[in-house]
Scaffold this motif. Structure first.
Motif, PDB file in Angstrom:
ATOM      1  N   ASP A 163       0.818  -1.209   0.000  1.00 41.16           N
ATOM      2  CA  ASP A 163       0.000   0.000   0.000  1.00 41.16           C
ATOM      3  C   ASP A 163       0.853   1.262   0.000  1.00 41.16           C
ATOM      4  O   ASP A 163       0.507   2.251  -0.628  1.00 41.16           O
ATOM      5  CB  ASP A 163      -0.917   0.034   1.222  1.00 41.16           C
ATOM      6  CG  ASP A 163      -2.059  -0.963   1.105  1.00 41.16           C
ATOM      7  OD1 ASP A 163      -2.517  -1.173  -0.025  1.00 41.16           O
ATOM      8  OD2 ASP A 163      -2.469  -1.537   2.120  1.00 41.16           O
ATOM      9  N   LYS A 211     -10.949 -11.262  -0.838  1.00 43.41           N
ATOM     10  CA  LYS A 211      -9.902 -11.668  -1.769  1.00 43.41           C
ATOM     11  C   LYS A 211     -10.397 -12.841  -2.608  1.00 43.41           C
ATOM     12  O   LYS A 211     -11.016 -13.762  -2.079  1.00 43.41           O
ATOM     13  CB  LYS A 211      -8.627 -12.084  -1.025  1.00 43.41           C
ATOM     14  CG  LYS A 211      -7.957 -10.974  -0.247  1.00 43.41           C
ATOM     15  CD  LYS A 211      -6.697 -11.491   0.444  1.00 43.41           C
ATOM     16  CE  LYS A 211      -6.022 -10.402   1.245  1.00 43.41           C
ATOM     17  NZ  LYS A 211      -4.785 -10.896   1.933  1.00 43.41           N
ATOM     18  N   ASN A 260      -8.821  -8.188  -5.082  1.00 44.62           N
ATOM     19  CA  ASN A 260      -8.810  -7.836  -3.661  1.00 44.62           C
ATOM     20  C   ASN A 260      -9.560  -6.518  -3.490  1.00 44.62           C
ATOM     21  O   ASN A 260      -9.225  -5.522  -4.135  1.00 44.62           O
ATOM     22  CB  ASN A 260      -7.375  -7.706  -3.156  1.00 44.62           C
ATOM     23  CG  ASN A 260      -7.298  -7.480  -1.654  1.00 44.62           C
ATOM     24  OD1 ASN A 260      -8.311  -7.431  -0.975  1.00 44.62           O
ATOM     25  ND2 ASN A 260      -6.089  -7.332  -1.137  1.00 44.62           N
ATOM     26  N   SER A 311     -13.583  -9.401   8.188  1.00 43.98           N
ATOM     27  CA  SER A 311     -14.087  -8.121   8.679  1.00 43.98           C
ATOM     28  C   SER A 311     -13.603  -7.913  10.104  1.00 43.98           C
ATOM     29  O   SER A 311     -13.675  -8.824  10.938  1.00 43.98           O
ATOM     30  CB  SER A 311     -15.619  -8.087   8.636  1.00 43.98           C
ATOM     31  OG  SER A 311     -16.106  -6.853   9.132  1.00 43.98           O
ATOM     32  N   ASN A 350     -11.016  -3.869  -0.449  1.00 43.20           N
ATOM     33  CA  ASN A 350     -11.032  -3.521   0.965  1.00 43.20           C
ATOM     34  C   ASN A 350     -11.870  -2.261   1.156  1.00 43.20           C
ATOM     35  O   ASN A 350     -11.535  -1.195   0.630  1.00 43.20           O
ATOM     36  CB  ASN A 350      -9.616  -3.291   1.488  1.00 43.20           C
ATOM     37  CG  ASN A 350      -9.575  -3.131   2.989  1.00 43.20           C
ATOM     38  OD1 ASN A 350      -9.635  -4.105   3.737  1.00 43.20           O
ATOM     39  ND2 ASN A 350      -9.473  -1.893   3.457  1.00 43.20           N
ATOM     40  N   TYR A 351     -12.980  -2.413   1.872  1.00 41.57           N
ATOM     41  CA  TYR A 351     -13.885  -1.282   2.091  1.00 41.57           C
ATOM     42  C   TYR A 351     -13.782  -0.833   3.534  1.00 41.57           C
ATOM     43  O   TYR A 351     -13.979  -1.631   4.460  1.00 41.57           O
ATOM     44  CB  TYR A 351     -15.327  -1.665   1.774  1.00 41.57           C
ATOM     45  CG  TYR A 351     -16.310  -0.528   1.956  1.00 41.57           C
ATOM     46  CD1 TYR A 351     -16.336   0.539   1.067  1.00 41.57           C
ATOM     47  CD2 TYR A 351     -17.185  -0.516   3.038  1.00 41.57           C
ATOM     48  CE1 TYR A 351     -17.221   1.586   1.239  1.00 41.57           C
ATOM     49  CE2 TYR A 351     -18.071   0.527   3.218  1.00 41.57           C
ATOM     50  CZ  TYR A 351     -18.088   1.577   2.317  1.00 41.57           C
ATOM     51  OH  TYR A 351     -18.963   2.628   2.485  1.00 41.57           O
ATOM     52  N   ASN A 408     -12.756  -6.905   4.037  1.00 48.30           N
ATOM     53  CA  ASN A 408     -11.785  -7.247   3.011  1.00 48.30           C
ATOM     54  C   ASN A 408     -12.197  -8.548   2.331  1.00 48.30           C
ATOM     55  O   ASN A 408     -12.511  -9.534   3.002  1.00 48.30           O
ATOM     56  CB  ASN A 408     -10.386  -7.393   3.612  1.00 48.30           C
ATOM     57  CG  ASN A 408      -9.334  -7.737   2.579  1.00 48.30           C
ATOM     58  OD1 ASN A 408      -8.897  -8.880   2.489  1.00 48.30           O
ATOM     59  ND2 ASN A 408      -8.921  -6.766   1.789  1.00 48.30           N
ATOM     60  N   ASN A 444     -14.024  -2.455   8.921  1.00 46.83           N
ATOM     61  CA  ASN A 444     -13.645  -2.635   7.527  1.00 46.83           C
ATOM     62  C   ASN A 444     -14.028  -4.032   7.072  1.00 46.83           C
ATOM     63  O   ASN A 444     -14.256  -4.939   7.886  1.00 46.83           O
ATOM     64  CB  ASN A 444     -12.149  -2.392   7.319  1.00 46.83           C
ATOM     65  CG  ASN A 444     -11.294  -3.433   8.009  1.00 46.83           C
ATOM     66  OD1 ASN A 444     -11.173  -4.568   7.557  1.00 46.83           O
ATOM     67  ND2 ASN A 444     -10.704  -3.074   9.150  1.00 46.83           N
TER      68      ASN A 444
END
Length: 688
Positions: A92, A432, A418, A451, A420-421, A430, A428
Motif C-alpha cells: 500500500d 480476496k 482484492n 471483517s 477492501n472497504y 476485506n 472494515n
C-alpha cells in the motif's frame, strides 16, 4: 565447560573493546534548516565574556574558537538509525519499522519448536517434520508435495529490506554450552545504504546437527544436518516516492541424513549400556539434499495523486501498478549406498541390480504477475469514511518438471482480486479472490473474506473470517517414479470450508479464537498392503473444531504467558493430531547493575495422547500406520536471557524434567526426541 568460559571471556573482552570506541547513545544529525546548521542563529552564538580588564579575554576566546573549529563533529549511531520493511508492508505504501533489539523469544531458536506452531518431528533440528496442529495451507495451483524441509528454506518473501543511515551488521551464534556439539547455528547479516533511498544487503546462515540417537554407521561425530541459506538484496525508492524496486537472490542448500529410526524401541523403558548416539539404526548412508534458488524482482509505480500522512513519512497512492518476476530452480535428491537389509526400504524399482539409490526430481518455475490497484473515495460523513480500495491482477506460472524418465511442461494462469472497504476507522471489510482460469490446475480457487470491528481499547476487537478453497492434488500423491516408490493415480480436488471468529483485547494481552473446518476429499498417506507408505484419499467430509486461547498475566516483575489449543474431529483415525496442546512460560524480569535487563524463567509444553504417525525416509512423508500411542507428559525448559549493550545472550537447559515422569518421549513412531542438554546463544549488532 572450559569452552563456555572461554567464549564468555571473549565476548566480555570484545564488548569492552567496542565500548571504548562506540558509546551506547549519541546525538542525532542536525536536520537541514535547523538552528544547529545556522551559524547566525542566536542559539549558536558564543556569549560575551568578561576579560577582567587584562585584555586577554579576547585571546582566550579566539583560542577556544580555533579549537572548536578544528574539532570534527561526530555522530554515534545506534539502533534508532536502522529501520526495515518487507514486501508485504510495501503493497500500500512505504512502511518502516524499528529493528527488534529486545530479548523477547530470543532463546526460542528452534524453528520446529515454535510455541504457537509445534511440530511432530524426527527429534533433530534440521530434519523432517510436520505440523502438530491442524493448519492447512491456503494455496492453489501446482504443488510438488515436498514440504518436510519448508521451515528451513529462505524464501524471497522472507527478506528484510533496510533503511540504514549507517552500515548495519548482525551476528548470531548458538551452540551447546558443554558436552557433544549436537546442534549449532551461525548467521550473519549486513546491510547499508548506497544513497538515502537505495539499500543493499546480504545474509549467510549455517545450521549443523549431530544425532542424539542412532548416528549413521554409529559415527557419533558425523554431521547429520548441514543446511546453508544465503541471500543478496537491494531496495530502491525514487526521491518522489513514486517508484519502488525490490530485487533479491536466495540460495538454499539443505542436506540431511536419514537413519530410518533406531532398532531399540524400548530405549526409554529398559536399561541399556549403549550411549544414545551409538544405538544401531536401520539406515546408515541415506540422505536428502534440497537445492532451492530464486531470483526475485518486484516493481511498484504510483500513478496520480499521492496522499501523505505521518508528516510525509508514509505516502498512500491513489493508483498503483506493480510487476513481479520470479525465476526459481528446485532440485531434490535422495541417495543411499547399499541394499537395505532391515526391510524398511521394501522395493527397488529402478536400481534393481545396483547397490546405490540416486533419485532426482527437478522443477524450474517462471512466474510473471501484474497488479493494478486504485482507491474509490465517496463523500464521507462524520460516522462513515466511505473508502474502497480495489486491486486486480493476473499471474502466469510456467513449470518444467522432470523425475527419472518422466518430463512435462505446463502452465497456469490465475486471476486475482482484492477489495477492501473502510466503513470508518473502526470497521472494515476485506474480500480476496483467486481463480485459475487456464492451465494444468484449471478450476482451483480460493475465496476469502474478513471483517474487523474495533469496539474500543478496553472492550477489544472482533474479527470475522471465512474462506472457501478448491485445491488440486499435490503431484506426489498422483505420480511418483523413484527407486523405492512408484504409482500413477488420479485423485479428486480437495475442498475446504473455513469459518473463524476472534476476540482480541490488546490492552489485556488476550486473544480467543474459534475455527471450524469442513474438508472434503482429504489427501494423506496411509499404510499400504506391503506395510509401506501409499497415497490415499478420504471421499467423505471431515469436520474439525479448533479453539485457541492466548492470555498473558503480569504481576509486578513476573510474567505468565499462556497459549492453549483444543481440537476435535470426527475422524481421528485420519487426522492424527492431539486434542489438546498447551504452552506456558513463567519468568521473572530484573535489571542488574541498572544495565543488564534480564529474564529468568521456565517454558512448559504439553500435548495430549494421540496416534503417532510413521515416517517414510525415502520420500520424506509421514503416514498413518498401526494404532500406536505414546504416553505424554509435560516437557520443561529453564532459561535465562539478557541484554548487554549491543549483545543479546541466552543460556537454557532443555528438557529439565527428564526422568521425573519418564526417561524420554516420542512425537513420531520409533523416533525418540532429544534428551536434556544445555545451550548457549549470542546475537551482536553493529551500527557502523
Amino acid at each position: 565447560m572450559k569452552k563456555l568460559f572461554l567464549l564468555f571471556f571473549l565476548l566480555v573482552s570484545a564488548s569492552f573493546c567496542f565500548a571504548q570506541f562506540i558509546p551506547q547513545r549519541g546525538r542525532p544529525l542536525p536536520l537541514p534548516g535547523s538552528p544547529q546548521n545556522n551559524p547566525t542563529d542566536p542559539r549558536n552564538q558564543v556569549p560575551a565574556q568578561n576579560d577582567g580588564g587584562d585584555g586577554k579575554g579576547d585571546e582566550n576566546i579566539d583560542s577556544l574558537r580555533a579549537k572548536l573549529d578544528k574539532k570534527q563533529d561526530s555522530v554515534v549511531y545506534n539502533s534508532t538509525y536502522i529501520k526495515y520493511t518487507k514486501e508485504e508492508y510495501l503493497r500500500d505504501s512505504t512502511r518502516l519499522f524499528p529493528i527488534d533489539t529486545t530479548t523477547k523469544n530470543f532463546h526460542r531458536y528452534r524453528i520446529i519448536d515454535e510455541p504457537e506452531h509445534p511440530t511432530m518431528n524426527l527429534g533433530l533440528n534440521g530434519l523432517s517434520y510436520r505440523d502438530m496442529l491442524f493448519e492447512p495451507a491456503k494455496t492453489i495451483g501446482f504443488d510438488l508435495g515436498n514440504h518436510y524441509y519448508d521451515r528451513y528454506l529462505l524464501k524471497p518473501e522472507d527478506i528484510k529490506y533496510y533503511r540504514a543511515r549507517s552500515p548495519y551488521s548482525d551476528l548470531y551464534y548458538e551452540t551447546p554450552a558443554f558436552g557433544r556439539l549436537s546442534e549449532q547455528m551461525f548467521s550473519a547479516t549486513h546491510s547499508q545504504n548506497i544513497k538515502p533511498n537505495w539499500n543493499i544487503g546480504a545474509s549467510f546462515a549455517k545450521k549443523g546437527s549431530r544425532s542424539y540417537y542412532g548416528a549413521p554407521a554409529r559415527l557419533a561425530d558425523r554431521i547429520v544436518v548441514n543446511h546453508l541459506n544465503a541471500a543478496l538484496w537491494t531496495w530502491y525508492e525514487s526521491p518522489n516516492k513514486r517508484y519502488n524496486l525490490l530485487a533479491n537472490g536466495t540460495f538454499n542448500n539443505l542436506k540431511g541424513y536419514e537413519n530410518g529410526s533406531i532398532f531399540n524401541d524400548s530405549i526409554f523403558t529398559k536399561p541399556t549400556n549403549v550411549k544414545p548416539e551409538f544405538e544401531a539404526a536401520r539406515l546408515n548412508t541415506a540422505k536428502h539434499n534440497w537445492r532451492d534458488n530464486s531470483l526475485y524482482i518486484k516493481q511498484f509505480y504510483n500513478i496520480g495523486k499521492q496522499k501523505s500522512i505521518d508528516s510525509n513519512a508514509v505516502v498512500l497512492p491513489t493508483q498503483r501498478i506493480s510487476y513481479t518476476l520470479r525465476l526459481q530452480t528446485q532440485k531434490y535428491y535422495f541417495v543411499n549406498d547399499g541394499f537395505d537389509q532391515t526391510g524398511l526400504l521394501k522395493h527397488y524399482y529402478i536400481y534393481q541390480d545396483s547397490s546405490k539409490t540416486g533419485d532426482t526430481t527437478k522443477l524450474n518455475h517462471i512466474s510473471n504477475e501484474i497488479n493494478y490497484s486504485f482507491y474509490l473515495r465517496g463523500k464521507s460523513v462524520s460516522f462513515l469514511r466511505n473508502e474502497l480500495k480495489v486491486e486486480v491482477g493476473i499471474k502466469q506460472d510456467f513449470y518444467k518438471y522432470q523425475q527419472y524418465t518422466f518430463k512435462t511442461n505446463f502452465q497456469n494462469i490465475t486471476l486475482n482480486g482484492n477489495a477492501n472497504y473502510g466503513f470508518n476507522d473502526k470497521a472494515n471489510l476485506n474480500v480476496k479472490l483467486s481463480q485459475i482460469i487456464q492451465g494444468r490446475n484449471f478450476g482451483d480457487f480460493l475465496y476469502e473474506a474478513q471483517s474487523e470491528i474495533k469496539l474500543g481499547n478496553k472492550v477489544g476487537n472482533v474479527v470475522l473470517e471465512a474462506y472457501s478453497q478448491n485445491q488440486s492434488p499435490a503431484l506426489i500423491y498422483e505420480k511418483e517414479i523413484s527407486n523405492h516408490y512408484q504409482w500413477n493415480i488420479n485423485f479428486s480436488k480437495t475442498t475446504t470450508q473455513h469459518l473463524g471468529f476472534s476476540y482480541i483485547v490488546p490492552k489485556y494481552n488476550f486473544k480467543a479464537k474459534a475455527e471450524y473446518y469442513l474438508v472434503n476429499n482429504h489427501l494423506y498417506f496411509a499404510e499400504g498392503l506391503d506395510g509401506d507408505a501409499y497415497p490415499a484419499q478420504f471421499g467423505g467430509n471431515i469436520s474439525l473444531l479448533k479453539l485457541t486461547l492466548k492470555k498473558d498475566f503480569k504481576f509486578g516483575k513476573f510474567t505468565f504467558e499462556n497459549f492453549l489449543v483444543y481440537q476435535q474431529t470426527d475422524h481421528e483415525d485420519i487426522l492424527r493430531t492431539p486434542s489438546f496442546y498447551t504452552f506456558q512460560s513463567f519468568y521473572y524480569s530484573k535489571a542488574f547493575f541498572k544495565v543488564l535487563k534480564t529474564d529468568m524463567g521456565i517454558d512448559v509444553r504439553y500435548f495430549s495422547k494421540y496416534t503417532a504417525n510413521k515416517y517414510a525416509p525415502a520420500i520424506g512423508q509421514f503416514y498413518n500406520g498401526e494404532n500406536v500411542q505414546f504416553d505424554t507428559y509435560p516437557i520443561a525448559d529453564i532459561w535465562i536471557r539478557t541484554n548487554w549493550k549491543r549483545a543479546n545472550l541466552f543460556l537454557r537447559y532443555d528438557y529439565v524434567d527428564r526422568g521425573l515422569f519418564s526417561k524420554g518421549y516420542y512425537t513420531v513412531n520409533r523416533y525418540p526426541m532429544p534428551y536434556s542438554l544445555a545451550k548457549f546463544g549470542v546475537s551482536w549488532r553493529f551500527y557502523d
